[in-house]
Motif scaffolding. Structure first.
Motif, PDB file in Angstrom:
ATOM      1  N   GLY A 187       0.803  -1.207   0.000  1.00  0.00           N
ATOM      2  CA  GLY A 187       0.000   0.000   0.000  1.00  0.00           C
ATOM      3  C   GLY A 187       0.841   1.265   0.000  1.00  0.00           C
ATOM      4  O   GLY A 187       1.940   1.292   0.535  1.00  0.00           O
ATOM      5  N   PHE A 188       0.305   2.294  -0.634  1.00  0.00           N
ATOM      6  CA  PHE A 188       1.012   3.571  -0.642  1.00  0.00           C
ATOM      7  C   PHE A 188       0.010   4.689  -0.884  1.00  0.00           C
ATOM      8  O   PHE A 188      -1.114   4.474  -1.340  1.00  0.00           O
ATOM      9  CB  PHE A 188       2.096   3.595  -1.737  1.00  0.00           C
ATOM     10  CG  PHE A 188       1.563   3.721  -3.142  1.00  0.00           C
ATOM     11  CD1 PHE A 188       1.391   4.973  -3.726  1.00  0.00           C
ATOM     12  CD2 PHE A 188       1.220   2.587  -3.877  1.00  0.00           C
ATOM     13  CE1 PHE A 188       0.890   5.092  -5.014  1.00  0.00           C
ATOM     14  CE2 PHE A 188       0.722   2.698  -5.160  1.00  0.00           C
ATOM     15  CZ  PHE A 188       0.555   3.956  -5.730  1.00  0.00           C
ATOM     16  N   ASP A 189       0.431   5.885  -0.550  1.00  0.00           N
ATOM     17  CA  ASP A 189      -0.292   7.077  -0.973  1.00  0.00           C
ATOM     18  C   ASP A 189       0.726   8.096  -1.462  1.00  0.00           C
ATOM     19  O   ASP A 189       1.930   7.825  -1.475  1.00  0.00           O
ATOM     20  CB  ASP A 189      -1.201   7.623   0.130  1.00  0.00           C
ATOM     21  CG  ASP A 189      -0.438   8.106   1.361  1.00  0.00           C
ATOM     22  OD1 ASP A 189       0.818   8.210   1.314  1.00  0.00           O
ATOM     23  OD2 ASP A 189      -1.075   8.377   2.382  1.00  0.00           O
ATOM     24  N   TRP A 190       0.246   9.244  -1.906  1.00  0.00           N
ATOM     25  CA  TRP A 190       1.113  10.310  -2.387  1.00  0.00           C
ATOM     26  C   TRP A 190       1.035  11.512  -1.451  1.00  0.00           C
ATOM     27  O   TRP A 190      -0.032  11.815  -0.909  1.00  0.00           O
ATOM     28  CB  TRP A 190       0.695  10.806  -3.772  1.00  0.00           C
ATOM     29  CG  TRP A 190       0.857   9.848  -4.903  1.00  0.00           C
ATOM     30  CD1 TRP A 190       1.998   9.548  -5.593  1.00  0.00           C
ATOM     31  CD2 TRP A 190      -0.183   9.078  -5.527  1.00  0.00           C
ATOM     32  NE1 TRP A 190       1.744   8.654  -6.598  1.00  0.00           N
ATOM     33  CE2 TRP A 190       0.407   8.340  -6.578  1.00  0.00           C
ATOM     34  CE3 TRP A 190      -1.560   8.937  -5.296  1.00  0.00           C
ATOM     35  CZ2 TRP A 190      -0.327   7.491  -7.396  1.00  0.00           C
ATOM     36  CZ3 TRP A 190      -2.284   8.096  -6.093  1.00  0.00           C
ATOM     37  CH2 TRP A 190      -1.672   7.378  -7.132  1.00  0.00           C
ATOM     38  N   ARG A 191       2.134  12.153  -1.267  1.00  0.00           N
ATOM     39  CA  ARG A 191       2.154  13.496  -0.684  1.00  0.00           C
ATOM     40  C   ARG A 191       2.641  14.443  -1.780  1.00  0.00           C
ATOM     41  O   ARG A 191       3.729  14.254  -2.324  1.00  0.00           O
ATOM     42  CB  ARG A 191       3.076  13.551   0.531  1.00  0.00           C
ATOM     43  CG  ARG A 191       3.531  14.938   0.971  1.00  0.00           C
ATOM     44  CD  ARG A 191       2.408  15.863   1.435  1.00  0.00           C
ATOM     45  NE  ARG A 191       1.738  15.403   2.617  1.00  0.00           N
ATOM     46  CZ  ARG A 191       2.092  15.733   3.864  1.00  0.00           C
ATOM     47  NH1 ARG A 191       3.170  16.496   4.064  1.00  0.00           N
ATOM     48  NH2 ARG A 191       1.391  15.308   4.896  1.00  0.00           N
ATOM     49  N   VAL A 192       1.828  15.414  -2.103  1.00  0.00           N
ATOM     50  CA  VAL A 192       2.177  16.416  -3.109  1.00  0.00           C
ATOM     51  C   VAL A 192       2.299  17.754  -2.400  1.00  0.00           C
ATOM     52  O   VAL A 192       1.384  18.167  -1.671  1.00  0.00           O
ATOM     53  CB  VAL A 192       1.122  16.500  -4.228  1.00  0.00           C
ATOM     54  CG1 VAL A 192       1.497  17.586  -5.237  1.00  0.00           C
ATOM     55  CG2 VAL A 192       0.983  15.149  -4.933  1.00  0.00           C
ATOM     56  N   LEU A 193       3.409  18.436  -2.600  1.00  0.00           N
ATOM     57  CA  LEU A 193       3.631  19.741  -2.005  1.00  0.00           C
ATOM     58  C   LEU A 193       3.263  20.827  -3.009  1.00  0.00           C
ATOM     59  O   LEU A 193       3.807  20.869  -4.117  1.00  0.00           O
ATOM     60  CB  LEU A 193       5.082  19.906  -1.570  1.00  0.00           C
ATOM     61  CG  LEU A 193       5.438  21.221  -0.872  1.00  0.00           C
ATOM     62  CD1 LEU A 193       4.705  21.346   0.455  1.00  0.00           C
ATOM     63  CD2 LEU A 193       6.946  21.335  -0.668  1.00  0.00           C
ATOM     64  N   VAL A 194       2.331  21.676  -2.609  1.00  0.00           N
ATOM     65  CA  VAL A 194       1.887  22.787  -3.445  1.00  0.00           C
ATOM     66  C   VAL A 194       2.386  24.083  -2.821  1.00  0.00           C
ATOM     67  O   VAL A 194       2.169  24.329  -1.628  1.00  0.00           O
ATOM     68  CB  VAL A 194       0.354  22.812  -3.569  1.00  0.00           C
ATOM     69  CG1 VAL A 194      -0.101  24.036  -4.370  1.00  0.00           C
ATOM     70  CG2 VAL A 194      -0.149  21.533  -4.224  1.00  0.00           C
ATOM     71  N   ILE A 195       3.060  24.898  -3.600  1.00  0.00           N
ATOM     72  CA  ILE A 195       3.569  26.193  -3.139  1.00  0.00           C
ATOM     73  C   ILE A 195       3.166  27.262  -4.147  1.00  0.00           C
ATOM     74  O   ILE A 195       3.488  27.146  -5.329  1.00  0.00           O
ATOM     75  CB  ILE A 195       5.103  26.183  -2.986  1.00  0.00           C
ATOM     76  CG1 ILE A 195       5.553  25.123  -1.975  1.00  0.00           C
ATOM     77  CG2 ILE A 195       5.612  27.554  -2.559  1.00  0.00           C
ATOM     78  CD1 ILE A 195       7.060  24.994  -1.856  1.00  0.00           C
ATOM     79  N   GLY A 196       2.442  28.271  -3.685  1.00  0.00           N
ATOM     80  CA  GLY A 196       2.068  29.371  -4.561  1.00  0.00           C
ATOM     81  C   GLY A 196       1.300  28.944  -5.797  1.00  0.00           C
ATOM     82  O   GLY A 196       1.483  29.508  -6.871  1.00  0.00           O
ATOM     83  N   GLY A 197       0.423  27.955  -5.657  1.00  0.00           N
ATOM     84  CA  GLY A 197      -0.399  27.508  -6.773  1.00  0.00           C
ATOM     85  C   GLY A 197       0.280  26.560  -7.736  1.00  0.00           C
ATOM     86  O   GLY A 197      -0.267  26.265  -8.803  1.00  0.00           O
ATOM     87  N   GLN A 198       1.464  26.050  -7.366  1.00  0.00           N
ATOM     88  CA  GLN A 198       2.192  25.106  -8.221  1.00  0.00           C
ATOM     89  C   GLN A 198       2.524  23.843  -7.427  1.00  0.00           C
ATOM     90  O   GLN A 198       2.963  23.929  -6.273  1.00  0.00           O
ATOM     91  CB  GLN A 198       3.490  25.730  -8.738  1.00  0.00           C
ATOM     92  CG  GLN A 198       3.304  27.002  -9.542  1.00  0.00           C
ATOM     93  CD  GLN A 198       2.647  26.755 -10.890  1.00  0.00           C
ATOM     94  OE1 GLN A 198       2.898  25.735 -11.530  1.00  0.00           O
ATOM     95  NE2 GLN A 198       1.826  27.690 -11.331  1.00  0.00           N
ATOM     96  N   ALA A 199       2.317  22.686  -8.033  1.00  0.00           N
ATOM     97  CA  ALA A 199       2.741  21.426  -7.430  1.00  0.00           C
ATOM     98  C   ALA A 199       4.228  21.265  -7.717  1.00  0.00           C
ATOM     99  O   ALA A 199       4.628  21.013  -8.852  1.00  0.00           O
ATOM    100  CB  ALA A 199       1.956  20.248  -8.005  1.00  0.00           C
TER     101      ALA A 199
END
Length: 309
Positions: A187-199
């Motif tokens: 099993g896994f999931d994703w962490r996406v970092l969004v800064i200033g409207g950009q991934a």
């Protein structure tokens, strides 16, 4: 006088060290300040706010790295300080309203659903009888439900109650239920970092304790490409909550695309930093200084009638 930033945190360590280094690289003075040490004082001229280390002045900007837990009144006052700073024209990154939305899982779920961001079915209320009916209905349909504390992070307090609702005492008398999405084994999931409207970066969190894929719970971090689909969903989730930056947790729904589990408004990034060559602290600092502060300065100038921005 140099540009001065208050780095709001209840503890110093790896994250604050990285941020202070990034601020120094921009010739900005960053001071760690505990929100619990700040106060509203209407005799403290000229602003009515006392921020340790800043005398009778206010910081030029605020970066919120951490807010200590406490009583309802204590947390309300600490968030009130952030609201007051924003009302005083100080750019706050992320500001109190956005943090309030992201910390309250029920409001996060409401806003994600309202703005069409894919997220699992969610129920939140104070009625044990209603929550029990939800569990039984989901079980009858062959589905599982996750029960989470309304406030909390790092996977603490999560459980799958089956068909019997546990006492709500351990959940502060609130039942927050979310349809379980099976990520398989390991099993896994994703962490996406969004800064200033950009991934800007992403990682997979694989394994961990049982079905909880948090870095703090032993998950293994691997680099991942923020694909157009992941990036689009993460950016829309961040915008729905009004956040300047966020760590968005997504998981692949069976037979469908990614869905958002949580949106973290005071996101840690140590795990993500371990699998990317990007300097995340520098990206955050640049966004605060080059976008947030510039936009705030422009808004203040327009409000005062000064056309020179």
């Amino acid at each position: 006088m140099s540009f001065r930033v208050a780095l709001m945190t209840d503890e110093t360590g790896w994250h604050t060290g990285r941020l202070k280094k990034a601020f120094r690289a921009r010739d900005v003075e960053a001071r760690c300040v505990d929100l619990a040490a700040c106060r509203i004082d209407t005799t403290w001229k000229p602003h009515g706010l006392a921020i340790p280390g800043f005398g009778h002045t206010l910081p030029d900007a605020v970066f919120v790295r951490g807010i200590a837990g406490g009583t309802f009144e204590q947390v309300t006052l600490r968030l009130g300080i952030l609201h007051a700073l924003r009302e005083s024209g100080v750019p706050v990154y992320n500001d109190a309203r956005a943090i309030e939305r992201s910390v309250d899982k029920s409001m996060t779920s409401f806003l994600l659903n309202r703005y069409g961001v894919p997220t699992p079915a969610t129920w939140a209320g104070e009625s044990p009888a209603y929550a029990q009916r939800v569990l039984m209905r989901e079980a009858a349909a062959g589905r599982q439900v996750v029960m989470k504390p309304l406030f909390g992070s790092q996977g603490k307090g999560l459980m799958k109650p089956g068909v019997s609702l546990p006492p709500l005492d351990a959940f502060s008398q609130v039942a927050y239920l979310q349809r379980f999405v099976d990520a398989g084994e390991p099993g896994f999931d994703w962490r996406v970092l969004v800064i200033g409207g950009q991934a800007v970066a992403a990682m997979k969190r694989i394994g961990g304790e049982d079905w909880i894929h948090n870095f703090a719970r032993g998950a293994r971090c691997e680099p991942a490409e923020p694909t157009p689909t992941l990036a689009d969903i993460a950016v829309r989730a961040t915008a729905a909550l009004g956040l300047d930056y966020a760590g968005v947790d997504l998981i692949a729904a069976e037979g469908g695309g990614p869905v958002v589990l949580e949106v973290n408004g005071v996101a840690a990034w140590r795990g993500l930093q371990s699998v990317t060559t990007l300097d995340i602290a520098a990206l955050l600092v640049d966004d605060l200084l080059d976008r947030k502060c510039v936009a705030s300065k422009g808004a203040l100038a327009l409000a005062s009638g000064d056309e020179r921005v």
